[in-house]
Design a protein around this motif. Structure first.
Motif, PDB file in Angstrom:
ATOM      1  N   ALA A  63      -6.119  23.619 -14.167  1.00 49.06           N
ATOM      2  CA  ALA A  63      -6.447  22.994 -12.891  1.00 49.06           C
ATOM      3  C   ALA A  63      -6.541  24.050 -11.816  1.00 49.06           C
ATOM      4  N   SER A  64      -7.437  23.808 -10.862  1.00 47.99           N
ATOM      5  CA  SER A  64      -7.601  24.732  -9.747  1.00 47.99           C
ATOM      6  C   SER A  64      -7.787  23.953  -8.466  1.00 47.99           C
ATOM      7  N   LEU A  65      -7.557  24.641  -7.347  1.00 45.15           N
ATOM      8  CA  LEU A  65      -7.665  23.997  -6.039  1.00 45.15           C
ATOM      9  C   LEU A  65      -8.399  24.897  -5.072  1.00 45.15           C
ATOM     10  N   ASP A  66      -9.398  24.342  -4.403  1.00 45.97           N
ATOM     11  CA  ASP A  66     -10.115  25.013  -3.325  1.00 45.97           C
ATOM     12  C   ASP A  66      -9.987  24.127  -2.099  1.00 45.97           C
ATOM     13  N   THR A  67      -9.057  24.483  -1.212  1.00 51.05           N
ATOM     14  CA  THR A  67      -8.808  23.613  -0.057  1.00 51.05           C
ATOM     15  C   THR A  67      -9.940  23.680   0.967  1.00 51.05           C
ATOM     16  N   LYS A  68     -10.675  24.764   0.963  1.00 51.41           N
ATOM     17  CA  LYS A  68     -11.792  24.863   1.921  1.00 51.41           C
ATOM     18  C   LYS A  68     -12.915  23.917   1.531  1.00 51.41           C
ATOM     19  N   ALA A  69     -13.175  23.850   0.227  1.00 54.11           N
ATOM     20  CA  ALA A  69     -14.201  22.935  -0.270  1.00 54.11           C
ATOM     21  C   ALA A  69     -13.652  21.536  -0.495  1.00 54.11           C
ATOM     22  N   ARG A  70     -12.339  21.373  -0.347  1.00 49.58           N
ATOM     23  CA  ARG A  70     -11.674  20.084  -0.604  1.00 49.58           C
ATOM     24  C   ARG A  70     -11.994  19.606  -2.020  1.00 49.58           C
ATOM     25  N   LEU A  71     -11.785  20.516  -2.947  1.00 45.23           N
ATOM     26  CA  LEU A  71     -12.170  20.251  -4.328  1.00 45.23           C
ATOM     27  C   LEU A  71     -11.114  20.789  -5.276  1.00 45.23           C
ATOM     28  N   SER A  72     -10.766  19.953  -6.242  1.00 45.98           N
ATOM     29  CA  SER A  72      -9.936  20.414  -7.349  1.00 45.98           C
ATOM     30  C   SER A  72     -10.664  20.105  -8.645  1.00 45.98           C
ATOM     31  N   THR A  73     -10.457  20.953  -9.632  1.00 46.17           N
ATOM     32  CA  THR A  73     -11.069  20.720 -10.942  1.00 46.17           C
ATOM     33  C   THR A  73      -9.998  20.735 -12.018  1.00 46.17           C
ATOM     34  N   LEU A  74     -10.240  19.940 -13.040  1.00 52.00           N
ATOM     35  CA  LEU A  74      -9.401  19.933 -14.233  1.00 52.00           C
ATOM     36  C   LEU A  74     -10.318  20.268 -15.396  1.00 52.00           C
ATOM     37  N   HIS A  75     -10.124  21.441 -15.948  1.00 53.69           N
ATOM     38  CA  HIS A  75     -10.998  21.910 -17.013  1.00 53.69           C
ATOM     39  C   HIS A  75     -10.323  21.725 -18.362  1.00 53.69           C
ATOM     40  N   ILE A  76     -11.099  21.160 -19.272  1.00 48.82           N
ATOM     41  CA  ILE A  76     -10.603  20.911 -20.632  1.00 48.82           C
ATOM     42  C   ILE A  76     -11.303  21.871 -21.577  1.00 48.82           C
ATOM     43  N   THR A  77     -10.509  22.609 -22.314  1.00 44.74           N
ATOM     44  CA  THR A  77     -11.063  23.588 -23.248  1.00 44.74           C
ATOM     45  C   THR A  77     -10.833  23.126 -24.682  1.00 44.74           C
ATOM     46  N   ALA A  78     -11.891  23.101 -25.453  1.00 43.57           N
ATOM     47  CA  ALA A  78     -11.806  22.756 -26.887  1.00 43.57           C
ATOM     48  C   ALA A  78     -11.004  21.476 -27.092  1.00 43.57           C
ATOM     49  N   ALA A  79     -11.560  20.396 -26.586  1.00 44.86           N
ATOM     50  CA  ALA A  79     -10.832  19.122 -26.557  1.00 44.86           C
ATOM     51  C   ALA A  79     -10.352  18.695 -27.956  1.00 44.86           C
ATOM     52  N   VAL A  80      -9.189  18.067 -27.957  1.00 45.88           N
ATOM     53  CA  VAL A  80      -8.641  17.460 -29.173  1.00 45.88           C
ATOM     54  C   VAL A  80      -8.330  15.992 -28.871  1.00 45.88           C
ATOM     55  N   HIS A  81      -8.186  15.199 -29.933  1.00 46.52           N
ATOM     56  CA  HIS A  81      -8.000  13.759 -29.773  1.00 46.52           C
ATOM     57  C   HIS A  81      -6.774  13.421 -28.913  1.00 46.52           C
ATOM     58  N   ASP A  82      -5.726  14.241 -29.031  1.00 44.36           N
ATOM     59  CA  ASP A  82      -4.488  13.976 -28.282  1.00 44.36           C
ATOM     60  C   ASP A  82      -4.669  14.024 -26.776  1.00 44.36           C
ATOM     61  N   LEU A  83      -5.759  14.570 -26.323  1.00 43.45           N
ATOM     62  CA  LEU A  83      -6.012  14.611 -24.880  1.00 43.45           C
ATOM     63  C   LEU A  83      -6.611  13.302 -24.362  1.00 43.45           C
ATOM     64  N   SER A  84      -6.936  12.385 -25.234  1.00 41.56           N
ATOM     65  CA  SER A  84      -7.476  11.095 -24.810  1.00 41.56           C
ATOM     66  C   SER A  84      -6.448  10.372 -23.957  1.00 41.56           C
ATOM     67  N   ALA A  85      -6.836  10.049 -22.717  1.00 40.96           N
ATOM     68  CA  ALA A  85      -5.927   9.430 -21.743  1.00 40.96           C
ATOM     69  C   ALA A  85      -6.737   9.217 -20.471  1.00 40.96           C
ATOM     70  N   THR A  86      -6.086   8.679 -19.447  1.00 41.80           N
ATOM     71  CA  THR A  86      -6.698   8.607 -18.126  1.00 41.80           C
ATOM     72  C   THR A  86      -6.045   9.659 -17.243  1.00 41.80           C
ATOM     73  N   TYR A  87      -6.866  10.413 -16.546  1.00 41.00           N
ATOM     74  CA  TYR A  87      -6.389  11.491 -15.695  1.00 41.00           C
ATOM     75  C   TYR A  87      -6.640  11.143 -14.233  1.00 41.00           C
ATOM     76  N   PHE A  88      -5.593  11.281 -13.450  1.00 38.89           N
ATOM     77  CA  PHE A  88      -5.681  10.988 -12.026  1.00 38.89           C
ATOM     78  C   PHE A  88      -5.428  12.256 -11.214  1.00 38.89           C
ATOM     79  N   CYS A  89      -6.189  12.407 -10.146  1.00 34.96           N
ATOM     80  CA  CYS A  89      -5.819  13.377  -9.141  1.00 34.96           C
ATOM     81  C   CYS A  89      -5.306  12.604  -7.922  1.00 34.96           C
TER      82      CYS A  89
END
Lengths: 111, 114
Positions: A63-89
């Motif tokens: 996860a990263s945060l750019d407060t100037k752009a008012r943007l955060s990202t959550l990057h998923i690398t090489a997804a696996v089934h266990d990551l299946s869920a709902t993600y909230f910011c």
């Protein structure tokens, strides 16, 4: 009033692929939180980003945060089934205690 | 780690009943919150408290009240339960600034009003 927008709202990914979830917020805020929720369960804290340029990584998630752009990202690398869920910011409006949540991104990882 | 305990996992109540949802945290945190979560509407803040006997309305306080008589306990009260209050209720506690402001959520109470 602070609004938090996530996209996409639904993401179907193949195992092994990479993808990014985006979180935009509308007014000044210096903190951003990411949570994971499994069906029928409560929210599990993933990351707390406390300053501009903050980057945190845990396993296949970054996860990263750019407060100037008012943007955060959550990057998923090489997804696996266990990551299946709902993600909230979520972000607190400047000077307030309360958290305003995005609508959530429902992630489904399939073979 | 902070522990936030919600007293009931599932509740079924009748319309018009007075309902109490209890939340206890074990880390002496000042700030506590009640949210409700509904499909398609996300998490919405009902009330929060920043100290004993101190409370503030969130975004959807109608039909609810809260009580914070002791620092560790924050109660949500449905004065007269209605079917539109059927929902998942989540309590949260916030760490102080020096430990990163993290919010910890309880396991949730799924309330059904019939």
């Amino acid at each position: 009033e602070l609004k938090v927008e996530q996209n996409p709202l639904f993401l179907s990914m193949q195992e092994g692929k990479n993808y990014t979830i985006y979180c935009n917020y509308s007014t000044t805020s210096d903190r951003l939180y990411w949570y994971r929720q499994d069906p029928g369960k409560s929210l599990e804290s993933l990351f707390v980003l406390l300053s501009n340029g903050a980057v945190k990584q845990e396993g296949r998630l970054m996860a990263s945060l750019d407060t100037k752009a008012r943007l955060s990202t959550l990057h998923i690398t090489a997804a696996v089934h266990d990551l299946s869920a709902t993600y909230f910011c979520a972000s607190p409006p400047g000077g307030y205690n309360k958290l305003i949540f995005g609508a959530g991104t429902r992630l489904a990882v399939h073979p | 780690d902070v522990k936030v305990t919600q007293s009931s996992r599932y509740l079924v109540k009748r319309t018009g009943e007075k309902v109490f949802l209890e939340c206890v945290q074990d880390m002496d945190h000042e700030n506590m919150f009640w949210y409700r979560q509904d499909p398609g509407l996300g998490l919405r803040l009902i009330y929060f408290s920043y100290d004993v006997k101190m409370k503030e309305k969130g975004d959807i306080p109608e039909g609810y009240s809260v009580s914070r008589e002791k620092k560790e306990r924050f109660s949500l009260i449905l004065e007269s339960a209605s079917t539109n209050q059927t929902s998942m209720y989540l309590c949260a506690s916030r760490r102080p600034r020096q430990t990163g402001y993290g919010y910890t959520f309880g396991s949730g109470t799924r309330l059904t009003v019939v």
